[in-house]
Design a protein around this motif. Structure first.
Motif, PDB file in Angstrom:
ATOM      1  N   UNK A 186      16.472  -9.331  -7.739  1.00  0.00           N
ATOM      2  CA  UNK A 186      17.431  -8.708  -6.834  1.00  0.00           C
ATOM      3  C   UNK A 186      17.459  -7.195  -6.901  1.00  0.00           C
ATOM      4  N   UNK A 187      16.803  -6.612  -7.914  1.00  0.00           N
ATOM      5  CA  UNK A 187      16.807  -5.153  -8.063  1.00  0.00           C
ATOM      6  C   UNK A 187      15.865  -4.496  -7.049  1.00  0.00           C
ATOM      7  N   UNK A 188      15.970  -3.174  -6.910  1.00  0.00           N
ATOM      8  CA  UNK A 188      15.094  -2.440  -5.995  1.00  0.00           C
ATOM      9  C   UNK A 188      13.630  -2.613  -6.389  1.00  0.00           C
ATOM     10  N   UNK A 189      13.371  -2.612  -7.691  1.00  0.00           N
ATOM     11  CA  UNK A 189      11.989  -2.796  -8.163  1.00  0.00           C
ATOM     12  C   UNK A 189      11.476  -4.189  -7.818  1.00  0.00           C
ATOM     13  N   UNK A 190      12.345  -5.181  -7.936  1.00  0.00           N
ATOM     14  CA  UNK A 190      11.964  -6.547  -7.580  1.00  0.00           C
ATOM     15  C   UNK A 190      11.608  -6.631  -6.101  1.00  0.00           C
ATOM     16  N   UNK A 191      12.433  -6.040  -5.255  1.00  0.00           N
ATOM     17  CA  UNK A 191      12.173  -6.040  -3.812  1.00  0.00           C
ATOM     18  C   UNK A 191      10.838  -5.356  -3.509  1.00  0.00           C
ATOM     19  N   UNK A 192      10.603  -4.225  -4.172  1.00  0.00           N
ATOM     20  CA  UNK A 192       9.346  -3.485  -3.961  1.00  0.00           C
ATOM     21  C   UNK A 192       8.138  -4.342  -4.350  1.00  0.00           C
ATOM     22  N   UNK A 193       8.235  -5.028  -5.488  1.00  0.00           N
ATOM     23  CA  UNK A 193       7.119  -5.865  -5.947  1.00  0.00           C
ATOM     24  C   UNK A 193       6.924  -7.088  -5.051  1.00  0.00           C
ATOM     25  N   UNK A 194       8.023  -7.633  -4.519  1.00  0.00           N
ATOM     26  CA  UNK A 194       7.907  -8.783  -3.606  1.00  0.00           C
ATOM     27  C   UNK A 194       7.170  -8.384  -2.340  1.00  0.00           C
ATOM     28  N   UNK A 195       7.472  -7.186  -1.828  1.00  0.00           N
ATOM     29  CA  UNK A 195       6.780  -6.689  -0.628  1.00  0.00           C
ATOM     30  C   UNK A 195       5.324  -6.377  -0.953  1.00  0.00           C
ATOM     31  N   UNK A 196       5.076  -5.838  -2.146  1.00  0.00           N
ATOM     32  CA  UNK A 196       3.705  -5.572  -2.575  1.00  0.00           C
ATOM     33  C   UNK A 196       2.924  -6.887  -2.696  1.00  0.00           C
ATOM     34  N   UNK A 197       3.603  -7.931  -3.142  1.00  0.00           N
ATOM     35  CA  UNK A 197       2.963  -9.246  -3.221  1.00  0.00           C
ATOM     36  C   UNK A 197       2.543  -9.723  -1.840  1.00  0.00           C
ATOM     37  N   UNK A 198       3.395  -9.504  -0.844  1.00  0.00           N
ATOM     38  CA  UNK A 198       3.052  -9.882   0.532  1.00  0.00           C
ATOM     39  C   UNK A 198       1.801  -9.143   1.000  1.00  0.00           C
ATOM     40  N   UNK A 199       1.719  -7.862   0.668  1.00  0.00           N
ATOM     41  CA  UNK A 199       0.530  -7.084   1.040  1.00  0.00           C
ATOM     42  C   UNK A 199      -0.712  -7.645   0.342  1.00  0.00           C
ATOM     43  N   UNK A 200      -0.590  -7.953  -0.952  1.00  0.00           N
ATOM     44  CA  UNK A 200      -1.725  -8.507  -1.694  1.00  0.00           C
ATOM     45  C   UNK A 200      -2.161  -9.849  -1.139  1.00  0.00           C
ATOM     46  N   UNK A 201      -1.182 -10.712  -0.819  1.00  0.00           N
ATOM     47  CA  UNK A 201      -1.494 -12.021  -0.222  1.00  0.00           C
ATOM     48  C   UNK A 201      -2.209 -11.835   1.099  1.00  0.00           C
ATOM     49  N   UNK A 202      -1.733 -10.899   1.916  1.00  0.00           N
ATOM     50  CA  UNK A 202      -2.354 -10.644   3.212  1.00  0.00           C
ATOM     51  C   UNK A 202      -3.788 -10.181   3.087  1.00  0.00           C
ATOM     52  N   UNK A 203      -4.027  -9.250   2.181  1.00  0.00           N
ATOM     53  CA  UNK A 203      -5.390  -8.728   1.986  1.00  0.00           C
ATOM     54  C   UNK A 203      -6.318  -9.831   1.486  1.00  0.00           C
ATOM     55  N   UNK A 204      -5.843 -10.610   0.519  1.00  0.00           N
ATOM     56  CA  UNK A 204      -6.682 -11.684  -0.041  1.00  0.00           C
ATOM     57  C   UNK A 204      -7.002 -12.730   1.021  1.00  0.00           C
ATOM     58  N   UNK A 205      -5.995 -13.147   1.800  1.00  0.00           N
ATOM     59  CA  UNK A 205      -6.240 -14.144   2.844  1.00  0.00           C
ATOM     60  C   UNK A 205      -7.158 -13.600   3.934  1.00  0.00           C
ATOM     61  N   UNK A 206      -6.972 -12.343   4.278  1.00  0.00           N
ATOM     62  CA  UNK A 206      -7.837 -11.725   5.294  1.00  0.00           C
ATOM     63  C   UNK A 206      -9.288 -11.701   4.826  1.00  0.00           C
ATOM     64  N   UNK A 207      -9.504 -11.307   3.581  1.00  0.00           N
ATOM     65  CA  UNK A 207     -10.876 -11.272   3.043  1.00  0.00           C
ATOM     66  C   UNK A 207     -11.469 -12.675   2.963  1.00  0.00           C
ATOM     67  N   UNK A 208     -10.653 -13.652   2.578  1.00  0.00           N
ATOM     68  CA  UNK A 208     -11.134 -15.034   2.546  1.00  0.00           C
ATOM     69  C   UNK A 208     -11.588 -15.475   3.933  1.00  0.00           C
ATOM     70  N   UNK A 209     -10.823 -15.096   4.947  1.00  0.00           N
ATOM     71  CA  UNK A 209     -11.180 -15.469   6.310  1.00  0.00           C
ATOM     72  C   UNK A 209     -12.424 -14.767   6.807  1.00  0.00           C
TER      73      UNK A 209
END
Length: 577
Positions: free
Chosen positions: A100-123
């Motif tokens: 729930x902290x600001x750092x947690x929110x930042x890392x959750x959004x960073x995780x979304x970016x990482x997931x997106x990049x990995x899935x895009x490269x897989x495709x």
């Protein structure tokens, strides 16, 4: 030969938008409104599950939906926040920042970016096959355990008691028992009542927005009777306005920490999405492209991360509702995103009195269907080995944790695949009556065999991992015939490939059989295998005339030679098939 460039292969939206009609729009409008209304409370609930403020569930329901509609190949898949991914976010990101902290929110959004990049490269690199390492029993065991963990994690909000945050179900239940005397009656009444009401509405009409109904009732009751002043926790103020564009700063250290979570979410999210996308596509008579689906989900997550979204994927329940409500194209998702955008712009103050217990009830009902008891019963009857894999993954997830559980499942899948490939099915064949058909003597007891001939079928590629098993089986069968065996026929029709170790094994077999005075025929070898046998000199060692089109031809040639003069010592046949 020149290939024409077709941009619709990369932007599938261009394919359906060309033939878009008013009939399409009617179905899309109804589905878009239905799913959009459904997604408002669901999105907030899943954000709470992920350890984020509720508004981030709404942020994750805008940009990703639009981008998937443009780049995805499924016309009915409803992308957005889902329970499974939310649980993986709180489990993975929660290890490195206070939930729930600001750092947690930042890392959750960073995780979304990482997931997106990995899935895009897989495709892009057509690596969709990687999800094959998540077998269905493993995924079923994982999701069933996750359903229990998700449900248990919401008991604190459902009952109004203070529980420590943990993903271990035994710790949660121990806390519930310990704090049972502190259950808030108003909160429990709202939470349990919401579950009952959702179940009743779904029983009556599955497409009716049951979650929104309990949200409206929960807000009204709480506001009118001032239950927020009597111990009922509410959502409170939700920021108004669309998510702003924010370019994340690159943090190699954080990215390295999040990498396991990113990989798990990428694979599990894709598996959940492609499974429902294929099912709906088959129903409507079109095909989805697995690699383009990865690209669509990847772009959706990358774009979403730029607008403060946490990881998203296609959801089972929303996709089913989207389809039942009449969705024809991705326009339905664009309309749903517009509904969410209007809500964030204008309606967030209405959710101030929304009880957290209602959001917990929505989550619990949503994940109840993830517990796959039907699959467990089916595997008990049909495949105990797969049931053991399911049970192992299920228990590992409950006992060891979320990411550890799925890791155990993947490793177990690989071990089973490797073990199975080292001991493939093989059998002795016999002739069925006076026909030309040869079948497994264990399945067909009436199949006839001859003491002087062994017909052996090997149902796999012949390679380094199973050559020992191949040799051991043949040695046992040859030894059982003692001095009676004159001919070994290898039915190679099921051997689809052979490597250098397999070639070496065949050469050793040829020499061993020659030393024992046993003739060796190969029947039914497919073209690629025959090519390898020729280039590796197996053919020259055996003689071209020892290869036959099928087992019947090999047997006919053997009997023809015997009938010419049974007293003459056997010499290689001059029949080339």
């Amino acid at each position: 030969m020149k290939h024409s460039f077709n941009i619709s292969q990369f932007i599938p939206m261009l394919e359906w938008i060309r033939n878009y009609s008013s009939d399409h729009f009617k179905g899309d409008l109804n589905a878009g409104l239905t799913v959009g209304i459904m997604l408002i409370p669901q999105g907030m609930a899943y954000a709470v599950l992920a350890g984020l403020p509720p508004v981030y569930g709404l942020y994750a329901s805008i940009v990703p939906l639009v981008l998937y509609a443009v780049f995805g190949t499924s016309r009915q898949l409803a992308v957005g926040p889902v329970a499974m991914v939310s649980l993986l976010v709180v489990a993975g990101v929660g290890e490195f920042a206070e939930i729930g902290s600001d750092r947690f929110i930042q890392l959750a959004i960073m995780t979304a970016m990482g997931v997106g990049v990995f899935q895009l490269l897989m495709g892009v690199f057509r690596m969709g096959f990687l999800v094959n390492f998540l077998s269905h029993p493993v995924l079923s065991g994982f999701t069933s355990a996750a359903a229990l963990i998700i449900g248990a994690s919401q008991l604190k909000n459902l009952l109004g008691i203070d529980l420590p945050r943990t993903n271990y179900i035994h710790e949660i239940m121990a806390g519930v028992i310990d704090k049972a005397g502190n259950i808030d009656p108003y909160t429990a009444a709202i939470g349990l009542g919401s579950i009952v009401l959702i179940a009743m509405i779904r029983q009556w009409n599955r497409t009716f927005p049951s979650a929104l109904a309990v949200v409206v009732i929960g807000i009204s009751v709480t506001a009118v009777f001032g239950l927020d002043q009597r111990g009922v926790a509410v959502v409170g103020e939700i920021p108004r306005g669309l998510p702003s564009l924010e370019v994340l700063s690159f943090d190699p250290g954080a990215l390295q920490q999040l990498l396991p979570t990113i990989l798990v979410i990428s694979l599990v999210g894709y598996m959940e999405s492609i499974a429902v996308a294929k099912a709906i596509a088959n129903k409507h008579g079109y095909k989805v492209d697995p690699n383009q689906e990865l690209i669509g989900l990847g772009v959706a997550n990358i774009g979403g991360a730029l607008f403060q979204s946490y990881p998203t994927t296609g959801g089972f329940s929303r996709t089913a509702v989207n389809d039942q409500a009449g969705a024809q194209t991705g326009m339905a998702s664009i309309i749903s995103a517009a509904i969410i955008a209007l809500t964030v712009l204008l309606l967030t103050p209405l959710f101030y009195y929304l009880p957290m217990a209602v959001l917990a009830a929505i989550i619990i009902v949503a994940v109840a269907g993830l517990f796959d008891l039907k699959e467990m019963k089916s595997l008990w009857k049909t495949d105990r080995k797969d049931l053991a894999m399911l049970a192992t993954t299920f228990l590992a997830t409950l006992v060891l944790g979320i990411e550890e559980g799925i890791l155990v499942g993947v490793v177990l899948s690989l071990v089973v695949v490797i073990y199975s490939s080292t001991k493939p099915h093989s059998t002795e064949l016999g002739r069925l009556g006076d026909t030309k058909n040869f079948r497994n003597i264990n399945r067909y007891p009436e199949a006839k065999t001859e003491d002087s001939v062994l017909v052996y079928r090997f149902d796999s590629q012949l390679y380094f991992a199973n050559v020992t098993y191949f040799q051991d089986r043949l040695e046992d069968m040859i030894a059982a015939r003692r001095d009676k065996l004159e001919l070994l026929i290898l039915d190679a029709s099921a051997i689809h490939d052979i490597d250098s170790t397999g070639i070496h094994t065949l050469k050793e077999l040829i020499e061993d059989l020659k030393a024992k005075g046993i003739t060796f025929f190969i029947a039914g070898a497919i073209g690629p295998v025959r090519d390898k046998l020729k280039t590796s000199e197996v053919v020259s060692r055996m003689g071209q005339h020892n290869f036959f089109f099928d087992v019947n031809d090999a047997m006919s040639a053997y009997h023809e030679e015997r009938n010419l003069d049974p007293d003459v010592e056997y010499s290689p046949l001059q029949t080339n098939c």
